[in-house]
Write a protein that holds these residues in place. Structure first.
Motif, PDB file in Angstrom:
ATOM      1  N   VAL A 351       0.853  -1.169  -0.061  1.00  0.00           N
ATOM      2  CA  VAL A 351      -0.071  -0.034   0.067  1.00  0.00           C
ATOM      3  C   VAL A 351       0.880   1.294   0.037  1.00  0.00           C
ATOM      4  O   VAL A 351       1.816   1.228   0.845  1.00  0.00           O
ATOM      5  CB  VAL A 351      -0.915  -0.067   1.145  1.00  0.00           C
ATOM      6  N   VAL A 352       0.689   2.193  -0.804  1.00  0.00           N
ATOM      7  CA  VAL A 352       1.353   3.414  -1.046  1.00  0.00           C
ATOM      8  C   VAL A 352       0.275   4.640  -0.689  1.00  0.00           C
ATOM      9  O   VAL A 352      -0.621   4.607  -1.495  1.00  0.00           O
ATOM     10  CB  VAL A 352       1.950   3.570  -2.220  1.00  0.00           C
ATOM     11  N   ILE A 353       0.801   5.428   0.340  1.00  0.00           N
ATOM     12  CA  ILE A 353      -0.253   6.352   0.718  1.00  0.00           C
ATOM     13  C   ILE A 353       0.296   7.851   0.498  1.00  0.00           C
ATOM     14  O   ILE A 353       1.462   8.152   0.863  1.00  0.00           O
ATOM     15  CB  ILE A 353      -0.832   6.351   2.043  1.00  0.00           C
ATOM     16  N   ASP A 354      -0.222   8.605  -0.333  1.00  0.00           N
ATOM     17  CA  ASP A 354       0.055  10.130  -0.432  1.00  0.00           C
ATOM     18  C   ASP A 354      -1.154  10.892   0.473  1.00  0.00           C
ATOM     19  O   ASP A 354      -1.943  11.138  -0.319  1.00  0.00           O
ATOM     20  CB  ASP A 354       0.114  10.415  -1.891  1.00  0.00           C
ATOM     21  N   ASP A 355      -0.419  11.431   1.482  1.00  0.00           N
ATOM     22  CA  ASP A 355      -1.416  12.244   2.429  1.00  0.00           C
ATOM     23  C   ASP A 355      -1.095  13.650   2.304  1.00  0.00           C
ATOM     24  O   ASP A 355       0.028  13.999   2.542  1.00  0.00           O
ATOM     25  CB  ASP A 355      -1.442  11.814   3.829  1.00  0.00           C
ATOM     26  N   ASN A 356      -1.801  14.375   1.657  1.00  0.00           N
ATOM     27  CA  ASN A 356      -1.670  15.592   1.579  1.00  0.00           C
ATOM     28  C   ASN A 356      -2.970  16.604   2.076  1.00  0.00           C
ATOM     29  O   ASN A 356      -4.090  16.765   1.214  1.00  0.00           O
ATOM     30  CB  ASN A 356      -1.535  16.300   0.177  1.00  0.00           C
ATOM     31  N   SER A 357      -2.991  16.883   3.275  1.00  0.00           N
ATOM     32  CA  SER A 357      -4.271  17.634   4.202  1.00  0.00           C
ATOM     33  C   SER A 357      -4.102  18.702   4.649  1.00  0.00           C
ATOM     34  O   SER A 357      -2.752  19.060   5.353  1.00  0.00           O
ATOM     35  CB  SER A 357      -4.926  16.346   5.053  1.00  0.00           C
ATOM     36  N   ALA A 358      -5.258  19.393   5.036  1.00  0.00           N
ATOM     37  CA  ALA A 358      -5.244  20.650   5.880  1.00  0.00           C
ATOM     38  C   ALA A 358      -5.803  19.847   7.127  1.00  0.00           C
ATOM     39  O   ALA A 358      -7.100  19.431   7.318  1.00  0.00           O
ATOM     40  CB  ALA A 358      -6.085  21.652   5.366  1.00  0.00           C
ATOM     41  N   TYR A 390      -0.491  19.237   6.326  1.00  0.00           N
ATOM     42  CA  TYR A 390       0.178  17.892   6.970  1.00  0.00           C
ATOM     43  C   TYR A 390       0.385  17.082   5.623  1.00  0.00           C
ATOM     44  O   TYR A 390      -0.556  16.759   4.605  1.00  0.00           O
ATOM     45  CB  TYR A 390      -1.252  17.056   7.639  1.00  0.00           C
ATOM     46  N   ARG A 391       1.555  16.814   5.030  1.00  0.00           N
ATOM     47  CA  ARG A 391       2.032  16.144   3.895  1.00  0.00           C
ATOM     48  C   ARG A 391       2.998  15.009   4.064  1.00  0.00           C
ATOM     49  O   ARG A 391       4.036  15.197   4.602  1.00  0.00           O
ATOM     50  CB  ARG A 391       2.546  17.105   2.810  1.00  0.00           C
ATOM     51  N   PHE A 392       2.304  13.766   3.802  1.00  0.00           N
ATOM     52  CA  PHE A 392       3.448  12.687   4.048  1.00  0.00           C
ATOM     53  C   PHE A 392       3.263  11.914   2.694  1.00  0.00           C
ATOM     54  O   PHE A 392       2.281  10.848   2.708  1.00  0.00           O
ATOM     55  CB  PHE A 392       3.092  11.879   5.335  1.00  0.00           C
ATOM     56  N   PRO A 393       4.044  12.101   1.622  1.00  0.00           N
ATOM     57  CA  PRO A 393       3.695  11.375   0.392  1.00  0.00           C
ATOM     58  C   PRO A 393       4.627  10.097   0.417  1.00  0.00           C
ATOM     59  O   PRO A 393       5.566  10.061   1.510  1.00  0.00           O
ATOM     60  CB  PRO A 393       4.488  12.437  -0.621  1.00  0.00           C
ATOM     61  N   ASP A 394       4.304   9.327  -0.508  1.00  0.00           N
ATOM     62  CA  ASP A 394       4.952   7.897  -0.463  1.00  0.00           C
ATOM     63  C   ASP A 394       5.168   7.011   0.750  1.00  0.00           C
ATOM     64  O   ASP A 394       6.280   6.742   1.171  1.00  0.00           O
ATOM     65  CB  ASP A 394       6.450   8.309  -1.082  1.00  0.00           C
ATOM     66  N   ASP A 395       4.097   7.016   1.699  1.00  0.00           N
ATOM     67  CA  ASP A 395       4.037   6.259   2.892  1.00  0.00           C
ATOM     68  C   ASP A 395       3.733   4.896   2.410  1.00  0.00           C
ATOM     69  O   ASP A 395       2.629   4.519   2.015  1.00  0.00           O
ATOM     70  CB  ASP A 395       3.073   6.983   3.618  1.00  0.00           C
ATOM     71  N   THR A 396       4.683   3.882   2.479  1.00  0.00           N
ATOM     72  CA  THR A 396       4.454   2.551   2.063  1.00  0.00           C
ATOM     73  C   THR A 396       4.569   1.752   3.143  1.00  0.00           C
ATOM     74  O   THR A 396       5.522   1.631   3.799  1.00  0.00           O
ATOM     75  CB  THR A 396       5.653   2.405   1.039  1.00  0.00           C
ATOM     76  N   ARG A 397       3.716   0.629   3.066  1.00  0.00           N
ATOM     77  CA  ARG A 397       3.424  -0.554   4.006  1.00  0.00           C
ATOM     78  C   ARG A 397       3.433  -1.625   3.239  1.00  0.00           C
ATOM     79  O   ARG A 397       2.796  -1.699   2.077  1.00  0.00           O
ATOM     80  CB  ARG A 397       2.155  -0.229   4.680  1.00  0.00           C
ATOM     81  N   ARG A 398       4.313  -2.670   3.573  1.00  0.00           N
ATOM     82  CA  ARG A 398       4.230  -4.128   2.852  1.00  0.00           C
ATOM     83  C   ARG A 398       4.163  -5.029   3.951  1.00  0.00           C
ATOM     84  O   ARG A 398       5.162  -5.010   4.731  1.00  0.00           O
ATOM     85  CB  ARG A 398       5.674  -3.886   1.796  1.00  0.00           C
ATOM     86  N   ASN A 399       3.327  -6.141   3.366  1.00  0.00           N
ATOM     87  CA  ASN A 399       3.310  -7.411   4.218  1.00  0.00           C
ATOM     88  C   ASN A 399       3.489  -8.335   3.203  1.00  0.00           C
ATOM     89  O   ASN A 399       2.975  -8.509   2.197  1.00  0.00           O
ATOM     90  CB  ASN A 399       1.861  -7.548   4.700  1.00  0.00           C
ATOM     91  N   ASP A 400       4.700  -9.439   3.593  1.00  0.00           N
ATOM     92  CA  ASP A 400       4.852 -10.541   2.916  1.00  0.00           C
ATOM     93  C   ASP A 400       4.914 -11.985   3.833  1.00  0.00           C
ATOM     94  O   ASP A 400       5.107 -11.779   4.870  1.00  0.00           O
ATOM     95  CB  ASP A 400       6.214 -10.503   2.197  1.00  0.00           C
ATOM     96  N   GLN A 401       4.111 -12.717   3.315  1.00  0.00           N
ATOM     97  CA  GLN A 401       4.013 -13.743   4.092  1.00  0.00           C
ATOM     98  C   GLN A 401       4.002 -15.257   3.368  1.00  0.00           C
ATOM     99  O   GLN A 401       3.645 -15.337   2.107  1.00  0.00           O
ATOM    100  CB  GLN A 401       2.632 -13.875   4.814  1.00  0.00           C
ATOM    101  N   LEU A 402       4.822 -16.218   3.955  1.00  0.00           N
ATOM    102  CA  LEU A 402       4.742 -17.584   3.340  1.00  0.00           C
ATOM    103  C   LEU A 402       4.314 -18.462   4.531  1.00  0.00           C
ATOM    104  O   LEU A 402       4.899 -18.525   5.480  1.00  0.00           O
ATOM    105  CB  LEU A 402       6.279 -17.776   2.830  1.00  0.00           C
TER     106      LEU A 402
END
Length: 760
Positions: A351-358, A390-402
């Motif tokens: 998931v990649v989140i670009d948060d650009n908020s007032a 409030y600006r936090f671009p390219d906030d990336t979360r990754r889950n990998d499972q085997l």
């Protein structure tokens, strides 16, 4: 819990679970007719009976010749495909298992109910379960929830087909067959998780289907979705299914519109009668301006005379929050012997989140903030608040499972053992920048014309790795059938956790190395086939919380905590049509909170948080015309021995003592194809502060609608009309905490939706 071989789908089965019963009736009738004509029609005698194009193995000529059946009249529940009841789930086990035999509290929201309620978000789904509540679920942002009063963890509490996904996304529902909710500790199933439970999305499997859905609502939103699938190959051993959707979102919050695009692919391959391969891929792009919550005025007063339509702190330079998500699943099933089955599954969720908020927060820069002793992290007593770029671009979360699992049966004398043995490895990474969180000005919640400020001149830096969390596990479960009526289920998961937190320069700021054995034991008694009673004990491991920025140890992560749960329940299937359950539970964990001291606040673990409760539920066909789901939850959630007397002995934040949910569909006998729909939700008052001195009122919500099944140009067509919040009730849906700060979110006003589903 362990899934026995009888619960594993047969090698050739290509039938979606919710159509099996109807297909079986059709096959029996077809086979009966075929055999009745076989003696008078020599050619018919050599034809396979009832393949139906669904991968069902045809009868051989010899089987037909040896079968002589009398005339049979077949009857069954014609509404099976529309049922609100599901008899099995995978979330409480490592494969499909009977709910009646699973010693855990599980609810399943079926595809039929998702369609009737025109669900788009998980918040639309969980309103059917009284134990689940919003826990910071604002419009335009990813949602989170609590189960039994404990907030879920976005890192580990959400799954697709039993495999972990990043929870910082609003998972699309178009390609989901059902949503399963496991209530209570789930350490055995997924290792390090919060005590509340799990939400598991089950995807649709390939089938011969062609469908398109058009929808709009009372605010002018537009929605288009397609569901197209096929089975092919000489033995129908291949299957594909594509779901796609476009949604133009017209929010009830002013200036918070957005759009969504979604596509998914499900592929199945029956490699042989003993081997099956499944693949799922889905992508979603969602962008929408988020609607922030309110805060208590002066830290002690709930805002009044405010509208859910107001976008608080609106600024013209604020942009929509953009969330791009990809979820991938691959699973190989192998039937090793008649009694032993294995599977290997791999998944990735990014998931990649670009948060650009007032973003409105507190009143630290306002001249009225200190009036009456208002803490800077709340709005002022007269409604003043600060606005942050409030600006936090390219906030990336990754889950990998085997994960690899072996299941089978061993008999030791008269005692049967259904075994599950497995190993799992999991990795979660978080990459972020330091972003921009800069004060730009102040405003007031009652100002009809928001003040416009210039954005911050600061620029976010590059996103870098901030968290690398790895988890390895070995697990084993033994379902021991002591007698035909008594079963003992014993299992454990050995977890090894290694976690590193880093700053923006790559310097490791924290390491966690921990190993723990998570046991679970349950006793099941079945005095008759349709009734089961159980009691269970389980232990869980949860990552420690993160301190809010305003604490003395701001942003620090606390140590992992251990939770304990005791549960007892009874489940009953009435006439194999209506399922009932009643559950008692007690759950304990260390209490985490910002502890006031001479220097301010220090985020700490001290004392014990205990949740006790009763859950009642029912789902299924109450009569020929009426199907329903109903649930009720009574929960006492308290902290004790916290070291801060004001926080002890009263109900926890955002946990109502009583919550109820009901939804029903009534088929009108006088009008063919017409079904009346309706629902009711109740929430008791909810505490909004840790001191328990402020709460928001209780509320009742009523929904109404109808479903009409007809035919257009010879093709099945379904028209649905629904009105949520029929009486336009104003209410606070959520008063939960987020990173140590408390927010209040208003519920949606009355909303009408109209959809047409056309199968071609």
């Amino acid at each position: 819990m362990t899934t026995t071989k009888k619960n594993t789908p047969s090698a050739g089965s290509r039938v979606a679970l919710h159509t099996k019963r109807k297909l079986l009736i059709t096959l029996i009738a077809a086979a009966t007719a075929s055999m009745a004509h076989a003696q008078s029609d020599p050619e018919q005698k050599n034809k396979p009976a009832g393949d139906a194009g669904q991968g069902v193995q045809p009868q051989t000529t010899q089987q037909q010749a040896d079968s002589v059946l009398p005339t049979v009249t077949v009857t069954g529940a014609g509404a099976a495909t529309d049922s609100y009841r599901k008899k099995s789930a995978s979330v409480g086990s490592f494969g499909e298992a009977s709910l009646l035999d699973t010693p855990a509290s599980i609810s399943v929201i079926t595809r039929s109910q998702l369609d009737d309620q025109q669900s788009r978000l998980l918040s639309d789904v969980v309103r059917n379960d009284a134990t689940v509540g919003d826990n910071y679920a604002p419009v335009g942002y990813y949602e989170n929830f609590s189960i039994r009063g404990f907030p879920l963890d976005l890192a580990s509490s959400y799954q697709i087909n039993g495999m972990s996904i990043a929870g910082e996304q609003n998972v699309a529902l178009e390609n989901k067959e059902s949503v399963e909710i496991l209530k209570g500790l789930a350490g055995l199933q997924s290792g390090m998780t919060p005590p509340g439970g799990l939400v598991n999305y089950v995807t649709k499997r390939p089938a011969d289907v062609r469908s398109v859905t058009l929808e709009t609502d009372s605010r002018g939103s537009r929605y288009l979705a397609t569901d197209i699938g096929t089975l092919f190959g000489e033995q129908k051993q291949f299957g594909l299914r594509i779901n796609a959707a476009h949604e133009s979102l017209h929010s009830y919050v002013n200036d918070a519109d957005g759009e969504r695009n979604f596509a998914s692919l499900a592929a199945d391959w029956v490699i042989s009668p003993q081997a099956r391969l499944q693949f799922d891929a889905e992508y979603q792009h969602r962008e929408q301006r988020s609607a922030p919550g309110y805060q208590l005025l002066g830290g002690t007063v709930v805002p009044s005379n405010v509208s859910p339509e107001k976008l608080l702190g609106a600024q013209p330079w604020a942009k929509p929050v953009t969330i791009n998500s990809v979820n991938l699943n691959l699973r190989l099933d192998l039937d090793l012997t008649p009694d032993w089955h294995a599977y290997v599954a791999a998944s990735r969720s990014r998931v990649v989140i670009d948060d650009n908020s007032a973003f409105p927060y507190g009143c630290g820069y306002g001249v009225t903030c200190g009036a009456g002793g208002t803490p800077a992290r709340y709005f002022s007593a007269n409604g003043d608040f600060d606005i942050y770029d409030y600006r936090f671009p390219d906030d990336t979360r990754r889950n990998d499972q085997l994960q690899a699992v072996l299941q089978g049966r061993v008999d030791t004398g008269s005692i049967r053992h259904d075994l599950t043995l497995g190993a799992s490895t999991f990795r979660r990474t978080v990459s972020q920048s330091d972003g921009v969180n800069d004060y730009v000005g102040s405003d007031n919640i009652y100002n009809p014309n928001p003040i416009v400020y210039a954005p911050s001149p600061l620029t976010p830096d590059a996103s870098t790795l901030r968290l690398d969390s790895r988890q390895k596990a070995l697990f084993a479960v033994d379902r021991i059938s002591l007698t035909p009526k008594w079963q003992l289920i014993a299992g454990a998961r050995q977890v090894w956790v290694n976690e590193r937190a880093l700053d923006g320069t790559g310097v490791v700021t924290r390491t966690t190395d921990k190993s723990l054995l998570l046991p679970q034991v349950a006793l099941v008694y079945k005095p008759q086939a349709d009734l089961s009673l159980y009691t269970s004990y389980s232990k869980g491991l949860t990552m420690g919380g993160q301190a809010p920025f305003w604490a003395e140890n701001g942003y620090a992560f606390l140590a992992p905590t251990v939770s304990h749960q005791v549960e007892a329940g009874v489940k009953y299937d009435w006439r194999d049509e209506l399922s009932f359950s009643a559950v008692l539970f007690q759950m304990t964990k260390p209490y985490e909170y910002p502890k006031p001291d001479a220097n301010g606040f220090t985020y700490t673990q001290q004392g014990t948080e205990t949740h006790r409760g009763i859950e009642l539920s029912a789902a299924g066909q109450a009569s020929k015309q009426l199907r329903l789901t109903a649930s009720l939850a009574l929960i006492q959630a308290r902290a004790e021995d916290t070291g801060t007397a004001a926080y002890d002995g009263h109900q926890a934040i955002n946990v109502p003592r009583l919550r109820a949910a009901f939804y029903a569909a009534y088929a009108v006998p006088q009008v063919t194809g017409l079904t009346l729909l309706g629902g009711w939700q109740y929430s008791g008052s909810k505490v909004a502060t840790r001191e328990g001195n402020v709460d928001v009122p209780a509320y009742n919500l009523f929904d109404a609608g109808l479903r009409y099944k007809t035919s257009l140009s010879g093709h099945p067509t379904v028209i649905r009309l629904s009105v949520d919040n029929l009486f336009d009730k104003r209410y606070w849906k959520d008063v939960g905490e987020y990173f140590g700060d408390s927010y209040l979110h208003l519920g949606a006003p009355r909303t009408a939706r109209l959809s047409v589903q056309y199968d071609f």
